[in-house]
Design an enzyme around this catalytic site. Sequence first.
Site, PDB file in Angstrom:
ATOM      1  N   GLU A 204       0.830  -1.207   0.000  1.00 31.20           N
ATOM      2  CA  GLU A 204       0.000   0.000   0.000  1.00 31.20           C
ATOM      3  C   GLU A 204       0.866   1.260   0.000  1.00 31.20           C
ATOM      4  O   GLU A 204       2.040   1.216   0.387  1.00 31.20           O
ATOM      5  CB  GLU A 204      -0.920   0.011   1.213  1.00 31.20           C
ATOM      6  CG  GLU A 204      -0.178   0.062   2.540  1.00 31.20           C
ATOM      7  CD  GLU A 204      -1.083   0.368   3.710  1.00 31.20           C
ATOM      8  OE1 GLU A 204      -1.630   1.487   3.721  1.00 31.20           O
ATOM      9  OE2 GLU A 204      -1.216  -0.480   4.604  1.00 31.20           O
TER      10      GLU A 204
ATOM     11  N   SER B  52     -14.332   0.572   8.956  1.00 31.11           N
ATOM     12  CA  SER B  52     -13.465   0.695   7.791  1.00 31.11           C
ATOM     13  C   SER B  52     -14.030  -0.062   6.592  1.00 31.11           C
ATOM     14  O   SER B  52     -14.570  -1.169   6.723  1.00 31.11           O
ATOM     15  CB  SER B  52     -12.076   0.149   8.129  1.00 31.11           C
ATOM     16  OG  SER B  52     -11.279   0.083   6.970  1.00 31.11           O
ATOM     17  N   ALA B  53     -13.842   0.538   5.419  1.00 36.93           N
ATOM     18  CA  ALA B  53     -14.212  -0.142   4.170  1.00 36.93           C
ATOM     19  C   ALA B  53     -13.325  -1.345   3.897  1.00 36.93           C
ATOM     20  O   ALA B  53     -13.643  -2.163   3.027  1.00 36.93           O
ATOM     21  CB  ALA B  53     -14.126   0.845   3.002  1.00 36.93           C
TER      22      ALA B  53
ATOM     23  N   LYS C 265      -5.427  -2.530  13.690  1.00 34.03           N
ATOM     24  CA  LYS C 265      -4.804  -1.483  14.490  1.00 34.03           C
ATOM     25  C   LYS C 265      -5.410  -1.496  15.892  1.00 34.03           C
ATOM     26  O   LYS C 265      -6.630  -1.524  16.054  1.00 34.03           O
ATOM     27  CB  LYS C 265      -4.976  -0.128  13.810  1.00 34.03           C
ATOM     28  CG  LYS C 265      -4.225  -0.043  12.485  1.00 34.03           C
ATOM     29  CD  LYS C 265      -4.391   1.298  11.829  1.00 34.03           C
ATOM     30  CE  LYS C 265      -3.579   1.380  10.540  1.00 34.03           C
ATOM     31  NZ  LYS C 265      -4.121   0.532   9.456  1.00 34.03           N
TER      32      LYS C 265
END
Length: 292
Positions: free
Chosen positions: A15, A130-131, A149
């Site tokens: 990423e 989150s997506a 996280k």
Amino acid sequence: MLAARRAGHPIVALESTIVSHGLPRPDNLRVAREIEQTVRAAGAVPATIGMVAGELVVGLSDAEIERLAAGGEVAKLSVRDLAVAAARGADGATTVAATSAIAASAGIGVFATGGLGGVHREANVTYDESADLVTLARTPIVVVCAGVKSILDVGATLERLETLGVAVAGYGSRRFGGFFVTDSGFDLDWSLDSPEQVAAAMAARRAQGVHDGALVLSNALGVDEQLDPELHDRTLAEGLRLLAREGVTGKAVTPFLLSHFHAATQGRSLAVNVRVILRNADLAARIAVADA
């Protein structure tokens, strides 16, 4: 990258959000290069994914990585943002969700990140999730991470992953990693104990043809590598109080809390964060080699 694909070389997706939003400058550029080098050292080809001037790039050049690392106007792109950002000619860094989706569409089967996004604390009030989760439910890729996280609601995130049909296994452990800390406090049903075993699971999924979701592989830090758990808990509690006081919401929550961690721990959490992603990049590369 096309040449690597045609030649059948093992490839690991990476990423770019960690470069533009996850790490402070100038560490971000240095670490981005270290991540790519770690993948190469383990025998695979790194493919850092991002958007440059509206164009999606699978396998950013060093100059393009430097551009995203230095730029002040780099958008944080989830899957929903990609088309609009392209129309605007934007520079953008891809989240776990976007990177996973783009990598899978490019035929890349393994992705290394630090920690997943997930269900935020008090999501029963805010509906903040989150997506990453829904994207992983429909994306056939192995995501090597250190858990979700630790600033999130880990238990709720694992429940959502189960509901969405996302497979989760620990690497050499049936405990789910806690990102900055070794143990999140949650058990897993499965463990996979070698890159070859993970590759065998990938092959079985392809042969069975009945599941198109991700396999999340939790590669937890060793106890001697983690952030001190008491320091972690104290810093998190303080960060959550600041979050509420300043009214930070949405996409800004995770960068805000990670920045607080880095400042409040005097860089110790940053060192752990870097250790996490380098370990995951190495394991992901070894899985890609085994799968190839």
